[in-house]
Design an enzyme around this catalytic site. Structure first.
Site, mmCIF file in Angstrom:
data_model
loop_
_atom_site.group_PDB
_atom_site.id
_atom_site.type_symbol
_atom_site.label_atom_id
_atom_site.label_comp_id
_atom_site.label_asym_id
_atom_site.label_seq_id
_atom_site.Cartn_x
_atom_site.Cartn_y
_atom_site.Cartn_z
ATOM 1 N N HIS A 1 0.882 -1.166 0.000
ATOM 2 C CA HIS A 1 0.000 0.000 0.000
ATOM 3 C C HIS A 1 0.919 1.216 0.000
ATOM 4 C CE1 HIS A 1 -2.325 -3.016 2.293
ATOM 5 N NE2 HIS A 1 -3.405 -2.431 1.832
ATOM 6 N N ASP B 1 2.534 1.887 3.291
ATOM 7 C CA ASP B 1 3.442 0.875 3.867
ATOM 8 C C ASP B 1 4.904 1.227 3.664
ATOM 9 O OD1 ASP B 1 1.110 -0.568 4.202
ATOM 10 O OD2 ASP B 1 1.472 -1.855 2.453
ATOM 11 N N GLU C 1 -10.698 -6.869 -5.027
ATOM 12 C CA GLU C 1 -10.428 -7.929 -4.052
ATOM 13 C C GLU C 1 -11.679 -8.115 -3.202
ATOM 14 O OE1 GLU C 1 -6.673 -7.701 -1.865
ATOM 15 O OE2 GLU C 1 -7.680 -8.576 -0.129
ATOM 16 N N GLU D 1 -8.823 -13.570 -2.031
ATOM 17 C CA GLU D 1 -8.164 -13.863 -0.751
ATOM 18 C C GLU D 1 -8.889 -14.985 -0.024
ATOM 19 O OE1 GLU D 1 -6.694 -10.629 1.558
ATOM 20 O OE2 GLU D 1 -7.255 -11.571 3.450
ATOM 21 N N ASP E 1 -5.874 -13.492 8.881
ATOM 22 C CA ASP E 1 -4.673 -13.381 8.033
ATOM 23 C C ASP E 1 -3.525 -14.271 8.496
ATOM 24 O OD1 ASP E 1 -5.895 -11.566 6.351
ATOM 25 O OD2 ASP E 1 -4.949 -9.805 7.229
HETATM 26 C C1 XLS Z 1 -7.790 -6.581 3.918
HETATM 27 C C2 XLS Z 1 -7.214 -6.829 2.624
HETATM 28 C C3 XLS Z 1 -5.998 -5.967 2.308
HETATM 29 C C4 XLS Z 1 -5.774 -5.954 0.829
HETATM 30 C C5 XLS Z 1 -4.934 -4.842 0.350
HETATM 31 O O1 XLS Z 1 -8.585 -7.363 4.418
HETATM 32 O O2 XLS Z 1 -6.906 -8.169 2.497
HETATM 33 O O3 XLS Z 1 -4.895 -6.406 3.011
HETATM 34 O O4 XLS Z 1 -5.228 -7.139 0.388
HETATM 35 O O5 XLS Z 1 -5.482 -3.620 0.672
HETATM 36 NI NI NI Z 2 -5.844 -8.977 0.897
HETATM 37 NI NI NI Z 3 -7.794 -9.467 4.036
#
Ligand code: XLS
Ligand code: NI
Ligand code: NI
Length: 437
Positions: free
Chosen positions: A99, A102, A230, A266, A307
């Protein structure tokens, strides 16, 4: 361990190795089905979790220090970059994702923040001159700052929309500069908490306007990669507009964005949406919008995005099966959107976590090819639909029949024989392929 500079490269020592700092299944240059494993898997490092996340949770502060011995804000971020490239070297990771926030320190006003960002993009471009790693994708963090509390492109405030656009523009510029092949739009706070204060139609129309302007800007400065949504159903907002793959496909189709826009799927977001990871990938593949993966895993007992680094081999196998069937990664790759657990607070833990995730997906790749070569699953699915290959079924598929004819056919059909779905048998085949000799 203070840095990754002095440690040895993580080598492939095979499944019998007990060395924790070795790969058991990921052998980067081994060729499988005509392609090196590193090209099949296109592993990427997630900057936010790896270089910035310090173990903070809702109940406590940092358990790790990621200033890497520096105190000056810019020096801290340069140290992070140095370390990231060392880490990728040691792990044979070829790509990274970030990002905007980051990679560079925040300034007091946006102008300063942007200058810091551009300084760090230059710094990364320099690192890329002496290292083989490349940017996979970038994304703007349009959710962290308080001005984004009501959303970014879906904010009721047009000034916020404009700021969000500026940040995406800077990231697309960085993508072009660093060779990124995708730009990711994760919804952030694009969603709502209550319909009592929300004009959903205007917010979604604005989101589409935002995507179109981003696309047109990118194309005008030579960005040839894919724009990615995403999907995620909830968190931080109660209802995220990019709920799941199917919702995203509908959005892209409605607003004429297919072609330029694809998906970054994801694993943990799939779980939150009540789907399997494989389901989300299959929907993307069937709609021709599969591009990239954020690899991680959730916890079935927890209702949020934990995560975690992926270690579930079944899910990795099913995911890689879909990736292979989709023709493999092109502009996308496999980004570990995963962080070490709060108590796993050393640099060694980061190495061990990546080794775990990479080995899991290496196993997934190997086993997915084994399953495809074995052929029994594909064969079963193929034959399950035999009734559509001739007779009335073929007419249905060819579009050469109608309800009148079908009703007539059904009336004259005295006995319908429906066959077993054989789920338990098929699950056994997967186990045989995974654990049999
Ligand atoms: C949050 C998302 C984030 C994206 C990028 O839940 O997974 O990390 O991958 O902004
Ligand atoms: Ni993500
Ligand atoms: Ni995520």
């Amino acid at each position: 361990m203070k840095s990754y500079k002095d440690i040895k490269k993580v080598e492939y020592l095979g499944p019998t190795s007990k060395d924790p700092f070795s790969f058991k299944f990921y052998n980067p240059d081994e060729v499988i089905a005509g392609k090196k494993m590193r090209e099949h898997l296109k592993f990427a490092l997630s900057w936010w979790h790896t270089m910035d996340y310090c173990g903070v949770d809702m109940f406590g502060g940092p358990t790790e220090d990621k200033n890497f011995g520096q105190t000056d804000p810019m020096k801290i971020y340069e140290a992070k970059a140095d370390l990231a490239f060392d880490l990728m070297d040691k792990l044979s990771i070829d790509y990274y994702c970030f990002h905007d926030v980051d990679i560079a320190p925040q300034g007091k006003i946006y102008k300063e923040t942007l200058a810091n960002f551009n300084h760090m993009v230059d710094y990364l471009a320099k690192k890329q001159e002496t290292h083989s790693q490349r940017l996979l994708w970038s994304t703007a963090n349009n959710f962290g700052d308080k001005v984004f509390m009501n959303g970014a492109a879906t904010s009721p405030n047009a000034d916020v929309f404009a700021l969000a656009a500026a940040k995406v523009k800077a990231c697309i510029d960085a993508d072009v500069r660093l060779g990124g092949t995708a730009y990711v739009f994760w919804g952030g706070r694009e969603g709502y908490e209550t319909l009592l204060n929300t004009n959903m139609k205007l917010e979604q129309d604005n989101l589409a306007r935002f995507f179109k302007m981003a696309r047109d800007y990118g194309r005008s400065v030579g960005f040839k990669g894919d724009y990615l949504l995403e999907p995620k159903p909830k968190e931080p907002t109660k209802h995220q507009y990019d709920f799941d793959s199917a919702t995203c496909c509908n959005f892209l189709r409605t607003y004429g964005l297919l072609g330029d826009f694809k998906l970054n799927i994801e694993a943990n977001h799939a779980t939150l949406a009540g789907h399997t990871f494989q389901h989300e990938l299959r929907v993307a593949r069937d709609n021709g919008v599969f591009c990239s993966i954020d690899a991680n895993q959730g916890d079935y007992l927890l209702g949020w995005d934990t995560d975690q680094f992926p270690t579930d081999v079944y899910n990795a196998l099913y995911a890689m099966y879909e990736v292979i069937k989709a023709g493999g990664f092109k502009n996308g790759g496999l980004n570990f959107d995963a962080k070490t657990r709060r108590p796993s607070n050393t640099l060694e833990d980061i190495l061990l976590a990546y080794i775990a995730g990479m080995d899991t997906f290496a196993l997934g790749l190997r086993l997915a090819y084994k399953l495809i070569e074995d052929g029994r699953i594909d064969d079963f699915v193929n034959h399950r639909y035999d009734s559509y290959k001739s007779g009335i079924g073929k007419k249905i598929v060819d579009g050469t029949t109608d309800f009148k004819e079908l009703a007539e056919y059904a009336l004259n059909n005295e006995e319908i024989k429906v066959e077993s779905g054989r789920q338990e048998y098929l699950e056994t085949i997967v186990n045989e392929v995974m654990f049999g000799k």
